[in-house]
Design a protein around this motif. Structure first.
Motif, PDB file in Angstrom:
ATOM      1  N   UNK A   1      80.720 -39.187  84.524  1.00  0.00           N
ATOM      2  CA  UNK A   1      81.187 -40.200  83.570  1.00  0.00           C
ATOM      3  C   UNK A   1      80.075 -40.412  82.558  1.00  0.00           C
ATOM      4  N   UNK A   2      80.411 -40.395  81.289  1.00  0.00           N
ATOM      5  CA  UNK A   2      79.410 -40.665  80.257  1.00  0.00           C
ATOM      6  C   UNK A   2      79.872 -41.806  79.372  1.00  0.00           C
ATOM      7  N   UNK A   3      78.907 -42.634  78.968  1.00  0.00           N
ATOM      8  CA  UNK A   3      79.142 -43.752  78.055  1.00  0.00           C
ATOM      9  C   UNK A   3      78.320 -43.491  76.806  1.00  0.00           C
ATOM     10  N   UNK A   4      78.955 -43.563  75.657  1.00  0.00           N
ATOM     11  CA  UNK A   4      78.251 -43.229  74.422  1.00  0.00           C
ATOM     12  C   UNK A   4      78.132 -44.455  73.533  1.00  0.00           C
ATOM     13  N   UNK A   5      76.901 -44.808  73.203  1.00  0.00           N
ATOM     14  CA  UNK A   5      76.608 -45.912  72.280  1.00  0.00           C
ATOM     15  C   UNK A   5      76.305 -45.295  70.919  1.00  0.00           C
ATOM     16  N   UNK A   6      77.161 -45.557  69.950  1.00  0.00           N
ATOM     17  CA  UNK A   6      77.054 -44.883  68.659  1.00  0.00           C
ATOM     18  C   UNK A   6      76.033 -45.545  67.739  1.00  0.00           C
ATOM     19  N   UNK A   7      75.868 -46.854  67.857  1.00  0.00           N
ATOM     20  CA  UNK A   7      74.948 -47.577  66.976  1.00  0.00           C
ATOM     21  C   UNK A   7      74.037 -48.458  67.821  1.00  0.00           C
ATOM     22  N   UNK A   8      72.768 -48.394  67.553  1.00  0.00           N
ATOM     23  CA  UNK A   8      71.827 -49.236  68.284  1.00  0.00           C
ATOM     24  C   UNK A   8      71.521 -48.681  69.667  1.00  0.00           C
ATOM     25  N   UNK A   9      71.018 -49.550  70.543  1.00  0.00           N
ATOM     26  CA  UNK A   9      70.593 -49.173  71.885  1.00  0.00           C
ATOM     27  C   UNK A   9      71.182 -50.154  72.899  1.00  0.00           C
ATOM     28  N   UNK A  10      70.971 -49.846  74.170  1.00  0.00           N
ATOM     29  CA  UNK A  10      71.388 -50.769  75.226  1.00  0.00           C
ATOM     30  C   UNK A  10      70.721 -52.119  75.028  1.00  0.00           C
TER      31      UNK A  10
ATOM     32  N   UNK B   1      74.410 -42.585  76.935  1.00  0.00           N
ATOM     33  CA  UNK B   1      73.782 -41.954  75.776  1.00  0.00           C
ATOM     34  C   UNK B   1      73.590 -42.974  74.656  1.00  0.00           C
ATOM     35  N   UNK B   2      72.407 -42.955  74.058  1.00  0.00           N
ATOM     36  CA  UNK B   2      72.126 -43.738  72.845  1.00  0.00           C
ATOM     37  C   UNK B   2      71.925 -42.777  71.684  1.00  0.00           C
ATOM     38  N   UNK B   3      72.641 -43.045  70.579  1.00  0.00           N
ATOM     39  CA  UNK B   3      72.467 -42.169  69.420  1.00  0.00           C
ATOM     40  C   UNK B   3      71.118 -42.462  68.766  1.00  0.00           C
ATOM     41  N   UNK B   4      70.394 -41.393  68.448  1.00  0.00           N
ATOM     42  CA  UNK B   4      69.061 -41.570  67.850  1.00  0.00           C
ATOM     43  C   UNK B   4      68.920 -40.778  66.559  1.00  0.00           C
ATOM     44  N   UNK B   5      69.978 -40.747  65.775  1.00  0.00           N
ATOM     45  CA  UNK B   5      69.909 -40.060  64.490  1.00  0.00           C
ATOM     46  C   UNK B   5      70.879 -38.899  64.417  1.00  0.00           C
ATOM     47  N   UNK B   6      70.753 -38.132  63.338  1.00  0.00           N
ATOM     48  CA  UNK B   6      71.620 -36.980  63.111  1.00  0.00           C
ATOM     49  C   UNK B   6      70.763 -35.726  63.057  1.00  0.00           C
ATOM     50  N   UNK B   7      71.273 -34.653  63.658  1.00  0.00           N
ATOM     51  CA  UNK B   7      70.556 -33.381  63.623  1.00  0.00           C
ATOM     52  C   UNK B   7      70.861 -32.659  62.312  1.00  0.00           C
ATOM     53  N   UNK B   8      70.217 -31.529  62.103  1.00  0.00           N
ATOM     54  CA  UNK B   8      70.453 -30.735  60.901  1.00  0.00           C
ATOM     55  C   UNK B   8      71.449 -29.607  61.143  1.00  0.00           C
ATOM     56  N   UNK B   9      72.082 -29.603  62.300  1.00  0.00           N
ATOM     57  CA  UNK B   9      73.066 -28.552  62.591  1.00  0.00           C
ATOM     58  C   UNK B   9      74.481 -29.130  62.525  1.00  0.00           C
ATOM     59  N   UNK B  10      75.411 -28.245  62.262  1.00  0.00           N
ATOM     60  CA  UNK B  10      76.806 -28.670  62.174  1.00  0.00           C
ATOM     61  C   UNK B  10      77.372 -28.855  63.573  1.00  0.00           C
ATOM     62  N   UNK B  11      78.113 -29.913  63.764  1.00  0.00           N
ATOM     63  CA  UNK B  11      78.659 -30.173  65.087  1.00  0.00           C
ATOM     64  C   UNK B  11      79.762 -29.181  65.426  1.00  0.00           C
ATOM     65  N   UNK B  12      79.842 -28.851  66.717  1.00  0.00           N
ATOM     66  CA  UNK B  12      80.827 -27.882  67.145  1.00  0.00           C
ATOM     67  C   UNK B  12      82.196 -28.498  67.345  1.00  0.00           C
ATOM     68  N   UNK B  13      83.140 -27.640  67.671  1.00  0.00           N
ATOM     69  CA  UNK B  13      84.499 -28.067  67.948  1.00  0.00           C
ATOM     70  C   UNK B  13      84.715 -28.064  69.453  1.00  0.00           C
ATOM     71  N   UNK B  14      85.852 -28.550  69.870  1.00  0.00           N
ATOM     72  CA  UNK B  14      86.171 -28.550  71.287  1.00  0.00           C
ATOM     73  C   UNK B  14      85.768 -29.843  71.966  1.00  0.00           C
ATOM     74  N   UNK B  15      85.994 -29.921  73.267  1.00  0.00           N
ATOM     75  CA  UNK B  15      85.766 -31.134  74.040  1.00  0.00           C
ATOM     76  C   UNK B  15      84.287 -31.505  74.088  1.00  0.00           C
ATOM     77  N   UNK B  16      83.424 -30.504  74.187  1.00  0.00           N
ATOM     78  CA  UNK B  16      81.978 -30.755  74.279  1.00  0.00           C
ATOM     79  C   UNK B  16      81.201 -29.969  73.239  1.00  0.00           C
TER      80      UNK B  16
ATOM     81  N   UNK C   1      72.422 -36.774  67.311  1.00  0.00           N
ATOM     82  CA  UNK C   1      71.444 -36.578  68.388  1.00  0.00           C
ATOM     83  C   UNK C   1      71.506 -37.780  69.330  1.00  0.00           C
ATOM     84  N   UNK C   2      71.515 -37.500  70.624  1.00  0.00           N
ATOM     85  CA  UNK C   2      71.563 -38.558  71.632  1.00  0.00           C
ATOM     86  C   UNK C   2      70.418 -38.396  72.611  1.00  0.00           C
ATOM     87  N   UNK C   3      69.985 -39.510  73.153  1.00  0.00           N
ATOM     88  CA  UNK C   3      69.022 -39.470  74.249  1.00  0.00           C
ATOM     89  C   UNK C   3      69.600 -40.254  75.429  1.00  0.00           C
ATOM     90  N   UNK C   4      69.307 -39.762  76.616  1.00  0.00           N
ATOM     91  CA  UNK C   4      69.843 -40.392  77.819  1.00  0.00           C
ATOM     92  C   UNK C   4      69.016 -41.616  78.190  1.00  0.00           C
TER      93      UNK C   4
END
Length: 524
Positions: free
Chosen positions: A438-447, A473-488, A509-512
Motif C-alpha cells: 500500500x502506498x500513500x502519496x503526498x503531492x504537496x508539502x510533507x507529513x 511518499x513525499x514529493x520533493x520536486x520535479x525531475x528532468x525526465x519525462x514521466x512514463x505511461x502505465x500503472x507505475x 521526484x518522491x522520497x520515502x
C-alpha cells in the motif's frame, strides 16, 4: 608482383543469426552500409532499416528539408516500392508540426501538385467524391494532415504509431478507418501487387489497411488548441490492443456549426460502433477533455478491457452528480471479469462536487481479476470527508478481494482519514490475503506540514507486524525526465521533444518517509 587481394565472401550465417547481429546496429547509416555489402545481406538489412521510421525535428537550417518534404519523399518511396513499405512496423513522429497543422486555405498556391500515383492512391482510399476532391486540394497545398494520411495509406503492416502532433487530423483518422484491401489503393490487382512483395507477404495485398495495428500513442500539446479525436476510427481497428491518448478533446465539443458543414473535415463514412465490438484491451487517457458521457462510451466499446487508466485533466471531465458516477461504474462493470488494472486520478482541480458521498464509485468485489488499483482519495472519500460522514471501513469496503497493490494519491488534505482507512485494512488483512503493498502519496508539502506525524508513525509500526509493505511518499520536486505511461510508469514511449520539458510532463521526484525520521520529529 604482389598477389592481388582476394575478395572475401560474406560469411554463410543462418538467417536467424544474421538478423540478431543486425538488430544490434543502432545507426541507420550502418544498416545502409551493410545492405550494400552483398545481395544476401540486403534483404535482412533493409528489414531492420525500414522497420522503425522515426521523424524528429531537424536543425533550423536552409540545408535541411522541412517535415512536409520528408512526408512527401517517404510517400513517393513507398508507393513506388511496396516491397519496402511492408517492412515498416513502427511510425514515430515526435514532435512534428509543433505549432499545429497549417490552416487550409483554398486561395493558397498549389505548391506541389499530387503525382499521378498519389492521386490514384487517394482515389482508391476516399469513400466519396467530396472527400477525394478535398484530399487532392489539401495535399497539393501542403496541408500536413492530408500528407500524413497519404503516407499512412502506403504502410499496410504498421503495428505501432507514436505521434506527438499539435493539431486535429481528420484525414489521418479517416485513413485509419478504411477497411478496403491494400491493393486497391495502388490501383493494381492483388496478383500484380503480390508479385512485388516478399514471399512471406503475399497475403498482405488482399488485407485491409492497418489490420495489424496494435499500439497507438498520440499526444497533443497543452499550450496549443486542444485537438479532437474520432474514437470510432481507433476502436474500429481490428487488431488494436493498447491506446494511449494525451491532450485530446471529444469531437462533439470541438466542432462548431461551421466545421460540421466543412466537407473536407467531417468524415461522413465514420459511424459509431456498437458496444463490445473493439479488440482494445488497455486504455490510458491522460489530461484529455472528455466529458463523463464520452468516458462511458469509451468504456462500453471494448469487448474485454484489462487495463483502464484515467487521469482527469480539466474541468470538462468533472463528475457532477451521483448519477454520472453510477453510469461510469455501470460502464466499468462490463469488464468485471477481465479488468486487472484500474487507476482513477486527476492533475488539477478536484473532479467531483462536495456533495459526492463516500464510496460513490461502489464496491469492486465483483471484479474477479482486479489486482492493481490506484485511486485519488476523492474517489473513495467523496467530496465530503467530515467526521460525521467518514467511516474507517469505507476504503476497505470497496476493495476487490484479489488486490495485490493499492496506491492512494492526493492524500495531502485527507491524511488523517487516509491513515484511519489504511489502518482498518491492516487490521482486517485476512480478508485480503494477496495484498502485498500500500502506498500513500503526498503531492504537496510533507507529513510534518500536514501535522500528522503521530498518525503515520502508528501506521508504519502496525505495517511492520502485518506483513504488508506500507510506504508513504513525499514529493520533493520535479525531475528532468519525462514521466512514463502505465500503472507505475513501466510503459515507455519515445520522449516528446521540447526546448524545455514542461512541468505537466515531468516525472515528479518522491522520497520515502521513514519511521525513524518521523519518531525523531515526534520527540522534538
Amino acid at each position: 608482383m604482389p598477389a592481388e587481394p582476394q575478395l572475401r565472401q560474406s560469411p554463410d550465417l543462418p538467417p536467424e543469426l544474421t538478423s540478431l547481429i543486425f538488430s544490434h546496429l543502432r545507426s541507420k547509416s550502418d544498416l545502409v552500409r551493410v545492405s550494400r555489402c552483398s545481395k544476401r545481406f540486403q534483404d535482412e538489412a533493409q528489414s531492420h532499416l525500414y522497420s522503425n521510421l522515426e521523424l524528429r525535428p531537424l536543425p533550423v537550417s536552409t540545408n535541411h528539408p522541412d517535415d512536409r518534404f520528408r512526408l512527401r519523399a517517404l510517400t513517393e518511396l513507398f508507393i513506388n516500392s511496396p516491397q519496402k513499405a511492408v517492412l515498416v512496423r513502427t511510425l514515430s513522429i515526435r514532435p512534428a508540426f509543433i505549432d499545429g497543422f497549417e490552416e487550409y486555405d483554398e486561395n493558397s498556391p498549389v505548391r506541389f501538385p499530387a503525382s499521378e500515383k498519389v492521386r490514384q492512391l487517394i482515389h482508391g482510399t476516399a469513400a466519396s467524391h467530396l472527400t477525394r476532391t478535398a484530399w487532392y486540394e489539401c495535399y497539393s497545398r501542403d496541408n500536413e494532415d492530408a500528407m500524413l494520411a497519404v503516407l499512412l495509406c502506403t504502410l499496410p503492416k504498421l503495428a505501432t504509431i507514436d505521434f506527438a502532433i499539435s493539431g486535429s487530423a481528420p484525414f489521418v483518422f479517416r485513413t485509419l478507418s478504411v477497411t478496403k484491401p491494400y491493393h486497391t489503393f495502388l490501383s493494381m490487382s492483388q496478383t500484380e501487387l503480390a508479385r512485388l512483395l516478399p514471399a512471406q507477404e503475399h497475403t498482405t495485398a488482399g488485407q485491409r489497411l492497418h489490420c495489424e495495428l496494435r499500439d497507438i500513442c498520440w499526444s497533443g500539446k497543452r499550450d496549443h488548441e486542444t485537438p479532437f479525436v474520432w474514437t470510432e476510427a481507433l476502436f474500429n481497428l481490428p487488431s488494436a490492443k493498447r491506446l494511449y491518448l494525451q491532450f485530446f478533446d471529444s469531437i462533439e465539443r470541438a466542432w462548431d456549426d461551421t466545421v460540421w458543414t466543412n466537407p473536407y473535415m467531417y468524415p461522413n463514412e465514420l459511424r459509431e460502433l456498437p458496444d463490445g465490438t473493439s479488440s482494445i484491451t488497455s486504455i490510458e487517457l491522460r489530461q484529455c477533455s472528455f466529458a463523463p458521457s464520452d468516458i462511458i462510451t469509451i468504456l462500453q466499446t471494448p469487448r474485454a478491457l484489462r487495463s483502464f487508466i484515467w487521469e482527469i485533466g480539466s474541468s470538462s471531465e468533472r463528475i457532477h452528480t451521483v448519477n454520472e458516477m453510477r453510469n461510469l461504474r455501470k460502464a466499468l462493470d462490463r469488464h468485471n471479469s477481465s479488468l486487472e488494472t484500474l487507476s482513477l486520478d486527476y492533475t488539477e482541480e478536484e473532479p467531483m462536487d462536495e456533495t459526492m458521498p463516500p464510496a460513490a464509485l461502489g464496491g469492486l468485489q465483483d471484479f474477479t481479476k482486479l489486482s492493481k488499483l490506484q485511486l485519488a482519495n476523492i474517489f473513495w472519500l467523496g467530496g465530503d470527508s467530515s467526521d460525521d460522514v467518514f467511516r474507517e471501513s469505507c476504503l476497505f469496503d470497496i476493495l476487490p478481494r484479489n488486490i495485490t497493490t493499492l496506491k492512494l494519491t492526493k492524500c495531502d488534505e485527507t491524511l488523517k482519514e487516509t491513515c484511519s482507512a489504511v489502518q482498518y485494512i491492516l487490521e482486517h488483512r485476512s480478508s485480503l490475503p494477496q495484498l502485498s503493498s500500500i502506498s500513500l502519496r503526498i503531492e504537496e508539502g510533507t507529513v510534518r506540514d500536514c501535522g500528522r506525524e503521530a498518525e503515520i508513525c502508528s501506521l508504519l509500526r502496525l505495517a511492520e507486524t502485518s506483513g504488508i509493505w506500507v510506504i508513504v511518499w513525499e514529493q520533493c520536486g520535479m525531475s528532468d525526465r519525462e514521466r512514463g505511461w502505465g500503472f507505475s510508469g513501466e510503459v515507455e514511449w519515445a520522449e516528446q521533444i521540447y526546448d524545455e520539458l514542461p512541468d505537466f510532463n515531468k516525472a515528479p521526484s518522491y522520497k520515502a518517509v521513514t519511521l525513524e525520521s518521523l519518531e525523531e520529529q515526534v520527540k522534538s
